[in-house]
Design a protein around this motif. Sequence first.
Motif, PDB file in Angstrom:
ATOM      1  N   GLY A 156       0.798  -1.220   0.000  1.00 59.99           N
ATOM      2  CA  GLY A 156       0.000   0.000   0.000  1.00 59.99           C
ATOM      3  C   GLY A 156       0.827   1.265   0.000  1.00 59.99           C
ATOM      4  N   PHE A 157       2.048   1.188   0.537  1.00 58.33           N
ATOM      5  CA  PHE A 157       2.908   2.366   0.588  1.00 58.33           C
ATOM      6  C   PHE A 157       4.071   2.251  -0.399  1.00 58.33           C
ATOM      7  N   SER A 158       3.854   1.503  -1.454  1.00 55.57           N
ATOM      8  CA  SER A 158       4.844   1.361  -2.522  1.00 55.57           C
ATOM      9  C   SER A 158       4.258   1.862  -3.831  1.00 55.57           C
ATOM     10  N   VAL A 159       5.097   2.451  -4.656  1.00 57.59           N
ATOM     11  CA  VAL A 159       4.694   2.928  -5.978  1.00 57.59           C
ATOM     12  C   VAL A 159       5.772   2.509  -6.959  1.00 57.59           C
ATOM     13  N   ASP A 160       5.355   1.838  -8.027  1.00 55.19           N
ATOM     14  CA  ASP A 160       6.289   1.362  -9.054  1.00 55.19           C
ATOM     15  C   ASP A 160       7.424   0.539  -8.443  1.00 55.19           C
ATOM     16  N   GLY A 161       7.078  -0.271  -7.466  1.00 60.13           N
ATOM     17  CA  GLY A 161       8.055  -1.171  -6.864  1.00 60.13           C
ATOM     18  C   GLY A 161       8.969  -0.528  -5.843  1.00 60.13           C
ATOM     19  N   LYS A 162       8.770   0.743  -5.538  1.00 66.81           N
ATOM     20  CA  LYS A 162       9.602   1.438  -4.553  1.00 66.81           C
ATOM     21  C   LYS A 162       8.799   1.710  -3.293  1.00 66.81           C
ATOM     22  N   LEU A 163       9.425   1.497  -2.139  1.00 65.80           N
ATOM     23  CA  LEU A 163       8.772   1.689  -0.844  1.00 65.80           C
ATOM     24  C   LEU A 163       8.967   3.126  -0.373  1.00 65.80           C
ATOM     25  N   TYR A 164       7.857   3.780  -0.016  1.00 63.51           N
ATOM     26  CA  TYR A 164       7.932   5.183   0.402  1.00 63.51           C
ATOM     27  C   TYR A 164       7.527   5.414   1.858  1.00 63.51           C
ATOM     28  N   GLY A 165       7.016   4.405   2.532  1.00 58.38           N
ATOM     29  CA  GLY A 165       6.582   4.608   3.908  1.00 58.38           C
ATOM     30  C   GLY A 165       6.738   3.359   4.747  1.00 58.38           C
ATOM     31  N   LEU A 166       7.042   3.550   6.033  1.00 54.16           N
ATOM     32  CA  LEU A 166       7.134   2.451   6.985  1.00 54.16           C
ATOM     33  C   LEU A 166       5.894   2.497   7.870  1.00 54.16           C
ATOM     34  N   PRO A 167       5.032   1.487   7.774  1.00 57.27           N
ATOM     35  CA  PRO A 167       3.749   1.514   8.480  1.00 57.27           C
ATOM     36  C   PRO A 167       3.906   1.703   9.990  1.00 57.27           C
ATOM     37  N   SER A 168       2.982   2.478  10.565  1.00 59.20           N
ATOM     38  CA  SER A 168       3.007   2.729  12.002  1.00 59.20           C
ATOM     39  C   SER A 168       1.768   2.180  12.698  1.00 59.20           C
ATOM     40  N   GLY A 169       0.688   2.029  11.980  1.00 56.48           N
ATOM     41  CA  GLY A 169      -0.547   1.495  12.528  1.00 56.48           C
ATOM     42  C   GLY A 169      -1.531   1.267  11.401  1.00 56.48           C
ATOM     43  N   THR A 170      -2.502   0.404  11.617  1.00 57.88           N
ATOM     44  CA  THR A 170      -3.416   0.062  10.535  1.00 57.88           C
ATOM     45  C   THR A 170      -4.792  -0.284  11.081  1.00 57.88           C
TER      46      THR A 170
END
Length: 437
Positions: A156-170
């Motif tokens: 969910g926090f990846s775009v075009d195979g790149k990670l942009y965020g480290l989840p903190s809660g869901t």
Amino acid sequence: MKSRMKKLFALALAGTMVFSMAACSSGGSSDSSSSDSSSSSDSSSSGGEGTTLRVLNWGSTVEESIANDAIARFNEEYPDVTVEQTCVPVTEWSDFIQKWITMTTSGEAPDVINLGLEAAQMAVENDLIQPLDDIVSGDEYLTQLKGEFAESLLTGFSVDGKLYGLPSGTQTMVMYFNKHMFDDAGIAYPEDGWTWDEFYDIAKQLTKDDGSVYGYGLASAFFQLTPWWTSNGAYLTDDDGNPTVNSEGMVESVEFLKKLVDEKITPDPISSDVYTMFSSSQLAMVGAGRWQLDAWQDAGLTNDDFDCVQWPVNKEESSVYGGSAWCLGKNPTNQDLAVDLLKEMVSEETMKATAAGGQQIPPTESLATDPEIMGTTPDNISGLWTAITISKPVCAPTYFGDLQTTFTRAMEEVFSGAQDPQAALDAAQSQVESAIG
């Protein structure tokens, strides 16, 4: 929508450049504001003296306080670094975006950002945050942590195979059910893998003709509706991000929900408080995540009264998740210090504090299945983690605002009987396409 947003951020970023050049020409320390590796190393080795990092957060005073505690722990190691937090009480994501723009145009662009899933695509599209893959792979703690996250959350926090965020809660959605109603009707408790047809038959049996009890309570909110299409193999966008509001799978899903409304198996989805109705034994089943559990227990519900099961399946086992992740701004004041602050924001201590509020589900299995963190009510509370692992992210393209508003309005038209599902979704598809150009 997309072109307008990109133009707006282009102007914002241009303003940042002006402010940055003014700071340099007026005698400000270029070492403390530059993001090149040499200045970053110099500042880190000196303990960060003279460096200011800015944190953009969202939520209530509780979330603000949790982040302040993390900042205090960071300052134990870097006492000479000033960390300024801005916490936006988000009711609409446009509020958060506007605050981001304001900070950027005033030369105070955030270095570390807590980003809701609904705004992630927008931030990447406008080049506001940086990919974290190299940072994670070069850090032992972050590498280990990444391996513990649910793969679905990283997607969910990846775009075009790149990670942009480290989840903190869901958050996610499971189906809660009233045990007493099932027992009194002689109906076996549902089990994971049950189908839409089985759900419908049970809900219909448990609905009382006098309207005192409904078999199911349908909430009409964007997030709460989503599992009905993901479990039908449908989604509001295709793989390229184009809207598919009126796809065959979406229409089929909405027709099923309309049948529940027409047959009065659910109370009015638009005006009913289904969560209060469930706690007062007016509903046999309702969908929710963790966020309702404290309120239900405060209302007196115990493990003897209710439990949960995975969402019923039509074409595939699935649900939905939302949540937030910590990200790095595109050009932090000091990259190394910003990374260390990011690490504190996703430390186990911070994630435990976030989960302790009773709302969020931690993003790692060890924490999300720990009874000391999650509690022991209902019995199948670990099913929340299972749901996350099979869920799809809430649909949040760059035009999320237009999609959410238009689609929600269409569903209200369907539930009120003003339009049939096909007509309402056709009109919504056309409106979204027009809005995004």
